[in-house]
Design an enzyme around this catalytic site. Structure first.
Site, short mmCIF file in Angstrom:
data_model
loop_
_atom_site.label_atom_id
_atom_site.label_comp_id
_atom_site.label_asym_id
_atom_site.label_seq_id
_atom_site.Cartn_x
_atom_site.Cartn_y
_atom_site.Cartn_z
N LYS A 15 0.88 -1.17 0.00
CA LYS A 15 0.00 0.00 0.00
C LYS A 15 0.91 1.21 0.00
O LYS A 15 1.72 1.40 0.91
CB LYS A 15 -0.90 -0.03 1.24
N ASP A 117 -13.45 2.34 11.09
CA ASP A 117 -13.80 2.44 9.68
C ASP A 117 -14.14 1.06 9.11
O ASP A 117 -13.70 0.71 8.02
CB ASP A 117 -12.65 3.08 8.90
#
Length: 154
Positions: A15, A117
């Site tokens: 990422k 989240d």
């Protein structure tokens, strides 16, 4: 990407954060590096690094790779049985339970952590069709201040 240890190579996920997102990259790396966080239902963390890409610095977070992608994408492309759905739900719930639970060991204390989240796009589908929680950029740890106030919830 490819992660090499000795003569063994593994496929990994990388990422890449833009340098403007350094706070999120740093926070996610801190959460993944929490002692005792490792669990089959939490994305496996390998390393965090910054890489000079010439004209900018890239911030890398290296984790296990799951070819099935996110739960959101997987469910849009596949029909699943009730048994598979139940297994996915079970793995998600056990991951959340592990994440939220404070663990005290002889060598470390893992604080309770709130993901903040949780959504299908931040859950990955593993090869065995169980799931793991990912993307801890907004996660928060239980703090000593919360303990002093008597609030043990995360």
């Amino acid at each position: 990407g490819t992660w090499r240890t000795g003569e063994v190579s593994d496929t990994v996920a990388v990422k890449i954060f833009h340098s403007r997102a350094e706070a999120s990259w740093s926070r996610e790396g801190e959460i993944y590096a929490t002692p005792g966080l490792a669990h089959p239902s939490i994305l496996g963390f390998i390393a965090i690094d910054n890489v000079d890409a010439g004209w900018e610095t890239q911030l890398w977070l290296i984790t296990d790779y799951h070819a099935n992608g996110s739960l959101q994408t997987y469910l849009m492309e596949h029909s699943i049985s009730c048994r598979v759905a139940a297994g996915m739900c079970h793995s998600i719930v056990t991951g959340l339970a592990h994440l939220h639970t404070e663990l005290i060991s002889a060598g470390f204390v893992k604080p309770g952590i709130a993901h903040c989240d949780v959504k299908s796009n931040n859950i990955l589908v593993k090869a065995d069709l169980t799931c793991c929680l990912a993307d801890f950029g907004l996660a928060v740890r239980e703090t000593d201040e919360l303990r002093r106030d008597g609030d043990r919830s995360v």
